[in-house]
Design a protein around this motif. Structure first.
Motif, PDB file in Angstrom:
ATOM      1  N   PHE A  24       0.869  -1.182   0.000  1.00 22.21           N
ATOM      2  CA  PHE A  24       0.000   0.000   0.000  1.00 22.21           C
ATOM      3  C   PHE A  24       0.904   1.230   0.000  1.00 22.21           C
ATOM      4  O   PHE A  24       1.037   1.930   0.991  1.00 22.21           O
ATOM      5  N   GLY A  25       1.557   1.489  -1.136  1.00 23.54           N
ATOM      6  CA  GLY A  25       2.526   2.570  -1.230  1.00 23.54           C
ATOM      7  C   GLY A  25       1.899   3.944  -1.311  1.00 23.54           C
ATOM      8  O   GLY A  25       0.757   4.118  -1.768  1.00 23.54           O
ATOM      9  N   ILE A  26       2.658   4.945  -0.912  1.00 21.68           N
ATOM     10  CA  ILE A  26       2.127   6.304  -0.847  1.00 21.68           C
ATOM     11  C   ILE A  26       1.898   6.902  -2.236  1.00 21.68           C
ATOM     12  O   ILE A  26       0.985   7.717  -2.425  1.00 21.68           O
ATOM     13  N   LEU A  27       2.676   6.503  -3.249  1.00 21.75           N
ATOM     14  CA  LEU A  27       2.496   7.088  -4.577  1.00 21.75           C
ATOM     15  C   LEU A  27       1.181   6.648  -5.216  1.00 21.75           C
ATOM     16  O   LEU A  27       0.457   7.470  -5.800  1.00 21.75           O
ATOM     17  N   GLN A  28       0.872   5.360  -5.119  1.00 21.49           N
ATOM     18  CA  GLN A  28      -0.403   4.899  -5.665  1.00 21.49           C
ATOM     19  C   GLN A  28      -1.558   5.472  -4.860  1.00 21.49           C
ATOM     20  O   GLN A  28      -2.601   5.848  -5.420  1.00 21.49           O
ATOM     21  N   TRP A  29      -1.381   5.549  -3.554  1.00 22.13           N
ATOM     22  CA  TRP A  29      -2.412   6.169  -2.706  1.00 22.13           C
ATOM     23  C   TRP A  29      -2.666   7.603  -3.151  1.00 22.13           C
ATOM     24  O   TRP A  29      -3.827   8.048  -3.230  1.00 22.13           O
ATOM     25  N   ALA A  30      -1.588   8.346  -3.444  1.00 18.08           N
ATOM     26  CA  ALA A  30      -1.744   9.744  -3.851  1.00 18.08           C
ATOM     27  C   ALA A  30      -2.528   9.861  -5.160  1.00 18.08           C
ATOM     28  O   ALA A  30      -3.359  10.768  -5.321  1.00 18.08           O
ATOM     29  N   LYS A  31      -2.284   8.943  -6.083  1.00 16.26           N
ATOM     30  CA  LYS A  31      -3.017   8.956  -7.351  1.00 16.26           C
ATOM     31  C   LYS A  31      -4.506   8.702  -7.124  1.00 16.26           C
ATOM     32  O   LYS A  31      -5.353   9.264  -7.824  1.00 16.26           O
ATOM     33  N   ASP A  32      -4.805   7.852  -6.164  1.00 16.33           N
ATOM     34  CA  ASP A  32      -6.194   7.446  -5.936  1.00 16.33           C
ATOM     35  C   ASP A  32      -6.955   8.374  -4.991  1.00 16.33           C
ATOM     36  O   ASP A  32      -8.176   8.240  -4.860  1.00 16.33           O
ATOM     37  N   ASN A  33      -6.264   9.308  -4.336  1.00 13.77           N
ATOM     38  CA  ASN A  33      -6.909  10.112  -3.294  1.00 13.77           C
ATOM     39  C   ASN A  33      -6.540  11.595  -3.390  1.00 13.77           C
ATOM     40  O   ASN A  33      -6.228  12.235  -2.381  1.00 13.77           O
ATOM     41  N   VAL A  34      -6.594  12.132  -4.583  1.00  8.41           N
ATOM     42  CA  VAL A  34      -6.191  13.524  -4.807  1.00  8.41           C
ATOM     43  C   VAL A  34      -6.979  14.493  -3.928  1.00  8.41           C
ATOM     44  O   VAL A  34      -6.420  15.445  -3.365  1.00  8.41           O
ATOM     45  N   ALA A  35      -8.264  14.265  -3.787  1.00  6.05           N
ATOM     46  CA  ALA A  35      -9.105  15.193  -3.017  1.00  6.05           C
ATOM     47  C   ALA A  35      -8.679  15.278  -1.554  1.00  6.05           C
ATOM     48  O   ALA A  35      -8.865  16.323  -0.911  1.00  6.05           O
ATOM     49  N   LYS A  36      -8.092  14.195  -1.030  1.00  2.64           N
ATOM     50  CA  LYS A  36      -7.698  14.200   0.386  1.00  2.64           C
ATOM     51  C   LYS A  36      -6.487  15.087   0.630  1.00  2.64           C
ATOM     52  O   LYS A  36      -6.443  15.841   1.605  1.00  2.64           O
ATOM     53  N   TRP A  37      -5.467  14.966  -0.240  1.00  2.00           N
ATOM     54  CA  TRP A  37      -4.221  15.680   0.030  1.00  2.00           C
ATOM     55  C   TRP A  37      -4.110  17.043  -0.645  1.00  2.00           C
ATOM     56  O   TRP A  37      -3.270  17.863  -0.284  1.00  2.00           O
ATOM     57  N   PRO A  83       1.194  16.382   7.358  1.00  2.00           N
ATOM     58  CA  PRO A  83      -0.224  16.004   7.413  1.00  2.00           C
ATOM     59  C   PRO A  83      -0.648  15.110   6.256  1.00  2.00           C
ATOM     60  O   PRO A  83      -1.540  14.267   6.427  1.00  2.00           O
ATOM     61  N   VAL A  84      -0.041  15.264   5.094  1.00  2.00           N
ATOM     62  CA  VAL A  84      -0.369  14.401   3.965  1.00  2.00           C
ATOM     63  C   VAL A  84       0.050  12.967   4.263  1.00  2.00           C
ATOM     64  O   VAL A  84      -0.683  12.009   3.990  1.00  2.00           O
ATOM     65  N   VAL A  85       1.231  12.805   4.849  1.00  2.00           N
ATOM     66  CA  VAL A  85       1.669  11.467   5.237  1.00  2.00           C
ATOM     67  C   VAL A  85       0.758  10.916   6.327  1.00  2.00           C
ATOM     68  O   VAL A  85       0.464   9.716   6.366  1.00  2.00           O
ATOM     69  N   GLY A  86       0.261  11.796   7.199  1.00  2.00           N
ATOM     70  CA  GLY A  86      -0.696  11.360   8.209  1.00  2.00           C
ATOM     71  C   GLY A  86      -1.984  10.828   7.593  1.00  2.00           C
ATOM     72  O   GLY A  86      -2.523   9.808   8.035  1.00  2.00           O
ATOM     73  N   LEU A  87      -2.466  11.496   6.556  1.00  2.00           N
ATOM     74  CA  LEU A  87      -3.661  11.013   5.854  1.00  2.00           C
ATOM     75  C   LEU A  87      -3.395   9.657   5.205  1.00  2.00           C
ATOM     76  O   LEU A  87      -4.251   8.761   5.232  1.00  2.00           O
ATOM     77  N   TYR A  88      -2.206   9.516   4.633  1.00  2.00           N
ATOM     78  CA  TYR A  88      -1.815   8.232   4.049  1.00  2.00           C
ATOM     79  C   TYR A  88      -1.770   7.136   5.111  1.00  2.00           C
ATOM     80  O   TYR A  88      -2.258   6.015   4.900  1.00  2.00           O
TER      81      TYR A  88
END
Length: 541
Positions: free
Chosen positions: A77-90, A108-113
């Motif tokens: 569950f890597g942070i780069l794929q997470w970032a692609k899938d959750n743009v609205a969050k970060w 805080p972005v890493v915290g959301l991840y």
């Protein structure tokens, strides 16, 4: 699976979440895990990232790129794929910037991840018949029983077969009267609190000059602070500035080679050996011999130093930095096998320099710091000797060696980080565990545990096979030296999870597999036990 096999993880920061994820991934194949429960404990406001990755100011930047985090943390569950899938969050924290492998993300972005990584682990666990439950309370005590541990929170108690301490960094107790003043902040986090409470024109003293001090200066200025800020420490050295590019893999001191070398009979690792190894690797990386004075530049003042650092980092590689960062892969081995006297020398003489140049900051924040210094709003000073509060002037005093007068400020913020001495920690759980002998302070920081497994042996009995008590993360700094990098935390979690899978298999089949008394158990144990028999340790239970 016996329903009494409950796993307790105390802490839901990076270490606790990484451990939970690795446990789920490492559960023994072929065993029925139905009935296995993982209880995770933490304060409600710290669940999913802890203090380090709390939802706070966007100016609190990571000093590791997202690509490195993705490579070394969050297995499956890597942070780069997470970032692609959750743009609205970060997106609200990035101020129009995107996230890729070269991004220094706000904490805080890493915290959301991390929050979503925890949910990922919960979902994966369900698929294996395992229930991960979040208990939104602090653990205040742990008691060992015949078949496990009683975990006490402020309002209830729980039972576990296996218990893991993953509470992260701990703040020191307040020791001085000035620290009780309402205008003193014992930690700069959450940064938003400082931004909201400190008047914009107030003079602010910052104790420390490394990463947290940079967070304070950049954070307050971004919120419109106009008053003078003075950062003061013993050495007055700002963190180095990260280059934009550069990766390095060790050629001569890879982990496998080190393991063979260091475990050989009669081999004694000395500090000069480590320096020689690193110098050789840095020469490989740089393609030339690099002098330490060329890196440290102690001949330059703060402004000139940052002008030089920023120029060197802009659009360039700094191979020596890449080589230093590559030590994440084996720094625990080097530290473990290092001669005992040399460990003390390293900590007393070289640790500040190590942290200054190992824990560097992104150029974008360095440029902000330089701008503040150039316009006179931020001053960075050396020679700190103490602090006090003057009732007559109603100001804090910052004392310096060889200074003709003290420096007075309206507000004072401690930005020196957490404490490594658990006897000084402001933490009820640690106080209670120390008082009853369930944990011991390691002489080099954190708690004493087995190097090979992270196992904690109450009363120092390394032959106690009934111990199912472990530590992971920053609490183990004395045993592993550098324990804050996500990559290092992930490696520890993977090792703890592998050991747990072995124990679960033993318990499932009622096996007893003899293990040797672990020679890797810290040499500090016997010294502490001898001292404990002769000294009285006063703790508040």
């Amino acid at each position: 699976m016996n329903k009494n096999n409950t796993i307790a993880i105390v802490g839901t920061g990076a270490a606790g979440i990484s451990l939970a994820n690795q446990i789920v991934r490492s559960l023994p194949l072929g065993l029925n895990m139905s009935g296995l429960t993982i209880l995770m404990f933490d304060k409600p406001e710290q669940i999913g990232g802890g203090n380090a990755y709390a939802i706070d100011s966007h100016t609190n930047l990571m000093n590791t790129k997202c690509g490195a985090i993705d490579h070394g943390f969050g297995a499956g569950f890597g942070i780069l794929q997470w970032a692609k899938d959750n743009v609205a969050k970060w997106k609200p924290y990035m101020l129009g910037r995107h996230i890729d492998e070269d991004t220094y993300a706000p904490r805080p972005v890493v915290g959301l991840y991390l929050q979503d990584l925890l949910q990922h682990a919960i979902d994966k666990a369900k698929g294996k018949g395992v229930d991960i439950r979040i208990v939104k309370e602090s653990v205040v005590d742990i008691v060992q029983e015949n078949h496990g541990y009683s975990i006490y929170t402020e309002s209830a108690n729980y039972h576990s077969r296996y218990t893991y301490l993953a509470i992260g960094h701990v703040q020191p107790k307040k020791k001085y009267s000035y620290q009780c003043n309402e205008r003193y902040y014992h930690t700069p986090y959450p940064m938003q609190q400082l931004m909201n409470e400190i008047p914009k024109n107030a003079t602010v003293g910052i104790i420390g000059s490394r990463l947290s001090a940079v967070d304070v200066a950049v954070g307050l200025s971004s919120a419109g602070h106009t008053g003078k800020m003075i950062s003061i420490s013993r050495q007055g050295r700002l963190p180095a500035v990260r280059a934009e590019y550069g990766k390095y893999q060790f050629k001569d001191i890879k982990r496998e080679q080190l393991t063979d070398l260091l475990s050989a009979d009669n081999y004694e690792l000395r500090l000069h050996d480590i320096i020689s190894m690193l110098r050789k690797e840095i020469s490989h990386a740089e393609g030339r011999e690099l002098m330490l004075s060329d890196v440290m530049r102690k001949d330059l003042g703060p402004v000139e130093y940052y002008e030089n650092e920023i120029a060197l980092s802009k659009g360039n590689e700094r191979p020596w930095q890449a080589a230093i960062y590559a030590t994440n892969s084996n720094i625990d081995l080097l530290w473990h096998y290092l001669n005992k006297a040399d460990k003390k020398e390293l900590l007393s003489v070289w640790s500040n320099d190590w942290l200054t140049y190992r824990a560097s900051i992104p150029r974008q924040n360095a440029e902000k710091v330089l701008g503040l210094m150039k316009k006179g709003q931020l001053e960075v000073l050396a020679g700190a000797t103490g602090f006090d509060f003057n009732d007559d002037s109603n100001k804090f005093e910052m004392l310096r060696s060889n200074a003709e007068s003290t420096i007075e400020v309206d507000y004072l913020i401690s930005a020196t980080g957490s404490t490594g001495n658990i006897l000084e920690a402001d933490n009820t759980l640690l106080e209670n565990l120390v008082a009853k002998g369930m944990i011991r302070p390691h002489e080099h920081g954190g708690i004493d545990c087995c190097f090979a497994s992270g196992r904690i042996f109450p009363e120092g009995d390394a032959s106690n096979e009934s111990s199912r008590f472990f530590a992971v993360g920053p609490l183990t700094s004395g045993v592993y030296f550098f324990t804050t990098a996500l990559e290092v935390i992930e490696r520890q979690s993977k090792e703890r999870a592998a050991e747990l899978a072995f124990m679960l298999t033993e318990d499932a089949f009622n096996l007893t597999v003899a293990r040797p008394v672990e020679a890797a158990f810290s040499e500090n144990a016997l010294h502490y036990l001898d001292q404990r028999n002769t000294d009285t340790v006063h703790m508040t239970a």
